[in-house]
Design an enzyme around this catalytic site. Structure first.
Site, PDB file in Angstrom:
ATOM      1  CG  ASP A  94      -2.076   0.994   1.064  1.00  0.00           C
ATOM      2  OD1 ASP A  94      -2.357   1.414  -0.076  1.00  0.00           O
ATOM      3  OD2 ASP A  94      -2.699   1.363   2.078  1.00  0.00           O
ATOM      4  N   GLY A  95       0.329   2.340  -0.401  1.00  0.00           N
ATOM      5  CA  GLY A  95       1.081   3.584  -0.405  1.00  0.00           C
ATOM      6  C   GLY A  95       0.149   4.761  -0.550  1.00  0.00           C
ATOM      7  CD  GLU A 132      -1.502   2.598  -3.584  1.00  0.00           C
ATOM      8  OE1 GLU A 132      -1.023   1.484  -3.278  1.00  0.00           O
ATOM      9  OE2 GLU A 132      -2.551   3.044  -3.094  1.00  0.00           O
ATOM     10  CG  ASP A 154      -5.336  -0.378  -1.306  1.00  0.00           C
ATOM     11  OD1 ASP A 154      -4.466   0.181  -2.007  1.00  0.00           O
ATOM     12  OD2 ASP A 154      -5.537  -0.087  -0.108  1.00  0.00           O
ATOM     13  CG  HIS A 209      -9.278   1.910   4.236  1.00  0.00           C
ATOM     14  ND1 HIS A 209      -8.237   1.969   5.139  1.00  0.00           N
ATOM     15  CD2 HIS A 209      -8.970   2.778   3.244  1.00  0.00           C
ATOM     16  CE1 HIS A 209      -7.336   2.850   4.710  1.00  0.00           C
ATOM     17  NE2 HIS A 209      -7.761   3.346   3.568  1.00  0.00           N
ATOM     18  CG  ASP A 219      -3.872   2.628   5.516  1.00  0.00           C
ATOM     19  OD1 ASP A 219      -3.828   3.385   4.540  1.00  0.00           O
ATOM     20  OD2 ASP A 219      -4.337   2.973   6.627  1.00  0.00           O
TER      21      ASP A 219
END
Length: 246
Positions: A94-95, A132, A154, A209, A219
């Site tokens: 994630d980023g 990301e 994501d 999320h 995250d």
């Protein structure tokens, strides 16, 4: 990734309820960390968190199964996330950044059999999409030898460009997206595609999320990294050498 306040609903953990902080002795992390079968989810509003807990308590949502499994066997199969026990290395990434562009960070969790490793890093000025991509790059760079990998993100930007062949087309066309427009972030896409040539990489998208534990962990790693002090420069971005769209 956003910095606005979140509410964490814990339906199965040491203590159930709604928590306004993730870290700390009274936060949600303590309630679910290493708790067998923990079930939790983050929400932007307390009303949504309360409704989710109510649905879980009433059985409208299964505590033991995902929403996809509840809907139909076909949906459950499509939503299946492989595990490291199935013979592949699993990398969650994630980023994001605050005030895109702004201070940014990335996070990655590598699952290789029984081994688990977390990676993170940040930059003083960057973009969401660059972070990301950086999470994917750093996760794959951490593998010492060619491997079969399922990389779970994501980011539709990353997963679609990788799985639909867009990124390879950009590289084939000298990093031009069209006859007149350069592909964004091509410095990072070049690194990622080189790593995909080294490893056998399957990209998979998961909703952010949505209670996927390792995605939530990435995250948090990215958020913490972005908030660090004395962050280094994302030199390619700051020098605008890559013609990145802001």
């Amino acid at each position: 990734m956003e910095t606005k306040k979140k509410f964490y609903a814990v339906a199965r953990g040491r203590n159930k309820g709604i928590f306004t902080a993730w870290f700390g002795p009274g936060g949600a992390e303590v309630q679910i960390k290493e708790f067998p079968g923990a079930r939790y989810k983050g929400f932007p509003t307390i009303e949504e968190a309360r409704q989710w807990l109510a649905d879980m308590a009433s059985g409208a949502l299964s505590v033991g199964k995902s929403t996809a499994e509840k809907k139909s066997p076909a949906a459950a199969k499509a939503a299946h996330v492989p595990t490291a026990a199935e013979g592949r290395i699993i990398i969650y990434t994630d980023g994001g950044c605050s005030y895109n562009p702004g201070p940014g960070g990335y996070g990655a969790v590598i699952l290789d059999g029984d081994a688990r490793r977390e990676l993170s890093g940040g930059f003083r000025l960057t973009t969401n999409n660059r972070m990301e991509l950086s999470g994917c790059i750093e996760g794959l760079k951490a593998l010492p030898a060619p491997a079969s990998v399922t990389l779970i993100s994501d980011s539709k930007y990353v997963v679609d460009a990788a799985t639909k062949g867009w990124a390879k087309k950009w590289r084939k066309n000298a990093w031009m997206r069209t006859a007149t427009d350069a592909a964004e972030n091509y410095d990072l896409w070049g690194q990622l595609l080189d790593l995909c040539d080294k490893h056998s990489v399957e990209f998979m998208w998961v909703k952010g999320h949505a209670g996927t534990a390792e995605n939530e962990c990435c995250d948090r790693l990215a958020t913490t990294a972005a908030a660090g002090k004395n962050l280094p420069a994302d030199t390619a971005y700051e020098n605008k050498k890559t013609r990145i769209k802001q």
